[in-house]
Motif scaffolding. Structure first.
Motif, PDB file in Angstrom:
ATOM      1  N   ASP A  92       0.848  -1.188   0.000  1.00 35.75           N
ATOM      2  CA  ASP A  92       0.000   0.000   0.000  1.00 35.75           C
ATOM      3  C   ASP A  92       0.889   1.245   0.000  1.00 35.75           C
ATOM      4  O   ASP A  92       1.752   1.387   0.869  1.00 35.75           O
ATOM      5  CB  ASP A  92      -0.886  -0.027   1.255  1.00 35.75           C
ATOM      6  CG  ASP A  92      -1.939   1.076   1.223  1.00 35.75           C
ATOM      7  OD1 ASP A  92      -1.903   1.900   0.285  1.00 35.75           O
ATOM      8  OD2 ASP A  92      -2.783   1.100   2.123  1.00 35.75           O
ATOM      9  N   THR A  94      -0.097   4.296   0.458  1.00 37.92           N
ATOM     10  CA  THR A  94      -0.624   5.375   1.290  1.00 37.92           C
ATOM     11  C   THR A  94       0.367   5.730   2.408  1.00 37.92           C
ATOM     12  O   THR A  94       0.863   4.854   3.106  1.00 37.92           O
ATOM     13  CB  THR A  94      -1.985   4.958   1.880  1.00 37.92           C
ATOM     14  OG1 THR A  94      -2.877   4.699   0.792  1.00 37.92           O
ATOM     15  CG2 THR A  94      -2.563   6.048   2.778  1.00 37.92           C
ATOM     16  N   GLY A 122      -3.771   4.800  -4.073  1.00 36.98           N
ATOM     17  CA  GLY A 122      -3.588   5.144  -2.670  1.00 36.98           C
ATOM     18  C   GLY A 122      -3.267   6.628  -2.550  1.00 36.98           C
ATOM     19  O   GLY A 122      -3.377   7.377  -3.518  1.00 36.98           O
TER      20      GLY A 122
ATOM     21  N   THR B   2      -2.688  -3.307   0.206  1.00 39.00           N
ATOM     22  CA  THR B   2      -3.157  -3.681  -1.115  1.00 39.00           C
ATOM     23  C   THR B   2      -2.078  -4.476  -1.828  1.00 39.00           C
ATOM     24  O   THR B   2      -0.951  -4.041  -1.903  1.00 39.00           O
ATOM     25  CB  THR B   2      -3.392  -2.431  -1.976  1.00 39.00           C
ATOM     26  OG1 THR B   2      -3.835  -1.411  -1.134  1.00 39.00           O
ATOM     27  CG2 THR B   2      -4.373  -2.693  -3.051  1.00 39.00           C
ATOM     28  N   SER B  53      -9.103  -5.625  -9.250  1.00 39.20           N
ATOM     29  CA  SER B  53      -8.707  -6.053  -7.903  1.00 39.20           C
ATOM     30  C   SER B  53      -8.302  -4.866  -7.030  1.00 39.20           C
ATOM     31  O   SER B  53      -8.012  -5.023  -5.858  1.00 39.20           O
ATOM     32  CB  SER B  53      -7.543  -7.037  -7.999  1.00 39.20           C
ATOM     33  OG  SER B  53      -6.345  -6.349  -8.321  1.00 39.20           O
ATOM     34  N   ARG B  54      -8.267  -3.651  -7.622  1.00 39.08           N
ATOM     35  CA  ARG B  54      -7.837  -2.475  -6.863  1.00 39.08           C
ATOM     36  C   ARG B  54      -8.964  -1.958  -5.994  1.00 39.08           C
ATOM     37  O   ARG B  54     -10.139  -2.233  -6.261  1.00 39.08           O
ATOM     38  CB  ARG B  54      -7.446  -1.344  -7.830  1.00 39.08           C
ATOM     39  CG  ARG B  54      -6.272  -1.701  -8.710  1.00 39.08           C
ATOM     40  CD  ARG B  54      -5.998  -0.537  -9.639  1.00 39.08           C
ATOM     41  NE  ARG B  54      -4.997  -0.901 -10.621  1.00 39.08           N
ATOM     42  CZ  ARG B  54      -4.661  -0.129 -11.644  1.00 39.08           C
ATOM     43  NH1 ARG B  54      -5.245   1.040 -11.828  1.00 39.08           N
ATOM     44  NH2 ARG B  54      -3.741  -0.525 -12.484  1.00 39.08           N
ATOM     45  N   PRO B  55      -8.619  -1.162  -4.976  1.00 42.61           N
ATOM     46  CA  PRO B  55      -9.676  -0.544  -4.160  1.00 42.61           C
ATOM     47  C   PRO B  55     -10.563   0.372  -5.021  1.00 42.61           C
ATOM     48  O   PRO B  55     -11.776   0.404  -4.847  1.00 42.61           O
ATOM     49  CB  PRO B  55      -8.914   0.270  -3.114  1.00 42.61           C
ATOM     50  CG  PRO B  55      -7.468  -0.083  -3.242  1.00 42.61           C
ATOM     51  CD  PRO B  55      -7.261  -0.831  -4.502  1.00 42.61           C
ATOM     52  N   ILE B  56      -9.938   1.120  -5.936  1.00 46.41           N
ATOM     53  CA  ILE B  56     -10.727   1.938  -6.860  1.00 46.41           C
ATOM     54  C   ILE B  56     -10.730   1.221  -8.201  1.00 46.41           C
ATOM     55  O   ILE B  56      -9.742   1.216  -8.924  1.00 46.41           O
ATOM     56  CB  ILE B  56     -10.136   3.353  -6.993  1.00 46.41           C
ATOM     57  CG1 ILE B  56     -10.175   4.053  -5.642  1.00 46.41           C
ATOM     58  CG2 ILE B  56     -10.884   4.164  -8.060  1.00 46.41           C
ATOM     59  CD1 ILE B  56      -9.528   5.411  -5.620  1.00 46.41           C
ATOM     60  N   LYS B  57     -11.869   0.583  -8.507  1.00 42.57           N
ATOM     61  CA  LYS B  57     -11.925  -0.286  -9.672  1.00 42.57           C
ATOM     62  C   LYS B  57     -12.308   0.507 -10.913  1.00 42.57           C
ATOM     63  O   LYS B  57     -13.328   0.236 -11.541  1.00 42.57           O
ATOM     64  CB  LYS B  57     -12.950  -1.402  -9.438  1.00 42.57           C
ATOM     65  CG  LYS B  57     -12.609  -2.287  -8.257  1.00 42.57           C
ATOM     66  CD  LYS B  57     -13.794  -3.140  -7.876  1.00 42.57           C
ATOM     67  CE  LYS B  57     -13.514  -3.991  -6.665  1.00 42.57           C
ATOM     68  NZ  LYS B  57     -12.896  -3.265  -5.528  1.00 42.57           N
TER      69      LYS B  57
END
Lengths: 178, 329
Positions: A92, A94, A122, B2, B53-57
């Motif tokens: 990640d 972030t 992120g 992630t 598969s990303r948090p923001i698809k």
């Protein structure tokens, strides 16, 4: 077609070592640093910077790969859509310091796309940019934090970077005039 | 944290070059896809799956492109899958069904398409009960047409997602023994899969009762290497993939089957039959399933079943195709 070599194998090695030192100095170590190479030639460069950092910082920084194809602003303007490759960032981002790595900085449009792509992955604490060659002719307000060599060019010239990992030939940077 | 993983597709010529793929205006069937183009699409699909598969698809690739989903036949997975795919690429998506549109007032298909064009559609995704309808639309539309299933003719996105799923799970398609079983004569899924699987070098066996298969020459004239069988017990031996097709209940009413029970006993995919196949054998179904008829519930939910994976992969495949069409829209 004429071709002039501007960086040799040794020049590239020295430039990478210097960039690695600057990255460590600017960030007071490499604790929060993640190197992200822009496909394709930014990827081996990021790996090499990581290797150099490991040598003198004694710490292996994570290295990721970014494919910016889906973030380009010229889809449909320049003929067939380019092949999309995978993005792979091992952690990640972030809160980390992301150092984007590419071989040549030119119009800045690739970097703009990379910044958008990172924002979707992120929220880094900061993003810095390292390039082997800055050839000028920016079309966007973007500058590099770490530069291997500044090379004034004409817009009808092309910069060709060859890296053994990608091109299977000896390292070198050339100015090519068609 | 992630983790974005890199999915690789079997080695191919496409991996070695940065060169751009050839332009493609429509996707109507797989009969005009070369092996190389299929491989390239499967590679792009792997990249699209990573995006999903990303948090923001969502990626901005198709911003400003208008996609119209024109569905003249009922559908859950294909329609929603296309809609999600278009949205993941940031396209504007509009859904249109025959019910509630001017089609009900008698507007012709061609006039409907001209209207959509005047409204700014770039890509038409089309499902229609009549074989060939998307070809007619393609002749009257300046943008791109993506066939989402036409009559008993073609369902190219289903075939590509099947190829992707097989390759993802078994690492290759070439040389695999694939049994397609069920109502083959009425199946657009079977036809498109025949083009795709044979282009990729799989050995295909078609298995069905004679009334649901038609004359053997119907298949062997176009695909000479295809094997025909009327015994599922015999042809599943050693199979790498069993692809089951939906049996429409109307077939029995039309007199093509003595009874659903008999069909199920002879041509249903059950655990005993899967056991005769290779240990790694995949069980596939394009959906919607008639559990207890062409596939038994325990098989549908078994470890070897990839039916849900097929649905998931469908979104990524459709993203890959729309991305490919966007360059000309």
């Amino acid at each position: 077609m004429s071709e002039k070599q501007i960086l040799s194998v040794d020049d590239i090695r020295r430039a990478i070592t210097r960039i690695a030192h600057e990255v460590a100095e600017r960030n007071e170590g490499v604790r929060s640093v993640v190197l992200v190479g822009i496909r394709r030639r930014g990827v081996p460069l990021a790996q090499r910077i990581a290797t150099a950092l490991a040598d003198f910082e004694g710490e292996r920084v994570p290295v990721g790969t970014l494919d910016i194809t889906l973030y380009r602003d010229d889809l449909g303007l320049r003929g067939p859509a380019p092949v999309v490759r995978s993005t792979s960032i091992p952690l990640d981002i972030t809160g980390r310091t992301v150092v984007l790595v590419d071989d040549v900085l030119y119009t800045g449009r690739t970097v703009r796309a990379a910044l958008d792509a990172l924002a979707d992955l992120g929220r880094p604490a900061r993003i810095q940019l390292a390039v082997l060659i800055d050839r000028g002719h920016r079309e966007l307000p973007i500058r590099a934090d770490f530069v291997g060599k500044n090379v004034p060019t004409a817009s009808d010239e092309r910069i060709e970077t060859r890296l053994s990992e990608v091109d299977g030939s000896d390292d070198g940077v050339f100015i090519v005039r068609e | 944290m992630t983790t974005l993983t890199n999915t690789t597709v079997a080695a191919s010529p496409a991996t070695n070059s940065q060169s751009s793929p050839p332009r493609r205006r429509h996707v109507l069937d797989l009969d005009d896809f070369s092996r190389d183009e299929i491989i390239e699409i499967l590679e792009t699909t792997a990249s699209m799956k990573e995006v999903l598969s990303r948090p923001i698809k969502q990626v901005p690739a198709l911003r400003g492109t208008t996609v119209v989903n024109m569905f003249f036949e009922d559908s859950t997975r294909t329609r929603i899958s296309f809609e999600l795919a278009a949205k993941a690429l940031s396209a504007n998506v509009v859904a249109m069904t025959s019910k509630g549109s001017s089609v009900e007032k008698g507007e012709s298909l061609i006039d409907t398409v001209r209207t959509l064009q005047a409204l700014g559609a770039n890509i038409i995704v089309m499902r229609h009960g009549e074989s060939g309808a998307p070809y007619l639309v393609a002749q009257h539309f300046h943008g791109s047409v993506l066939n989402a299933g036409d009559g008993r003719h073609a369902h190219p996105t289903q075939a590509l997602l099947d190829l992707f799923t097989i390759n993802e799970r078994l690492g290759r398609v070439e040389g695999l023994k694939v049994v397609i079983v069920g109502d083959i004569v009425h199946s657009r899924v079977a036809r498109s899969n025949l083009w795709g699987l044979t282009a990729m070098g799989a050995q295909v066996t078609l298995c069905a009762p004679p009334t649901l298969l038609g004359p053997a020459a119907l298949w062997t004239a176009t695909w000479p290497n295809v094997t025909i069988s009327h015994s599922l017990d015999a042809c599943v031996a050693g199979a790498d993939v069993i692809m089951t097709l939906r049996l429409q209940k109307e077939r029995q009413e039309a007199g093509l089957l003595p009874s659903l029970r008999e069909y199920s006993r002879v041509f249903g995919v059950n655990a005993a039959r899967v056991k005769r196949a290779a240990p790694h054998c995949l069980v596939m179904h394009p959906g919607p399933m008639n559990e207890g008829v062409e596939i038994m519930p325990d098989v549908a939910t078994s470890r070897q079943s990839v039916i849900e994976t097929q649905v998931t992969n469908g979104v990524a495949v459709r993203m890959a195709l729309m991305y490919r069409l966007a360059e000309v829209s």
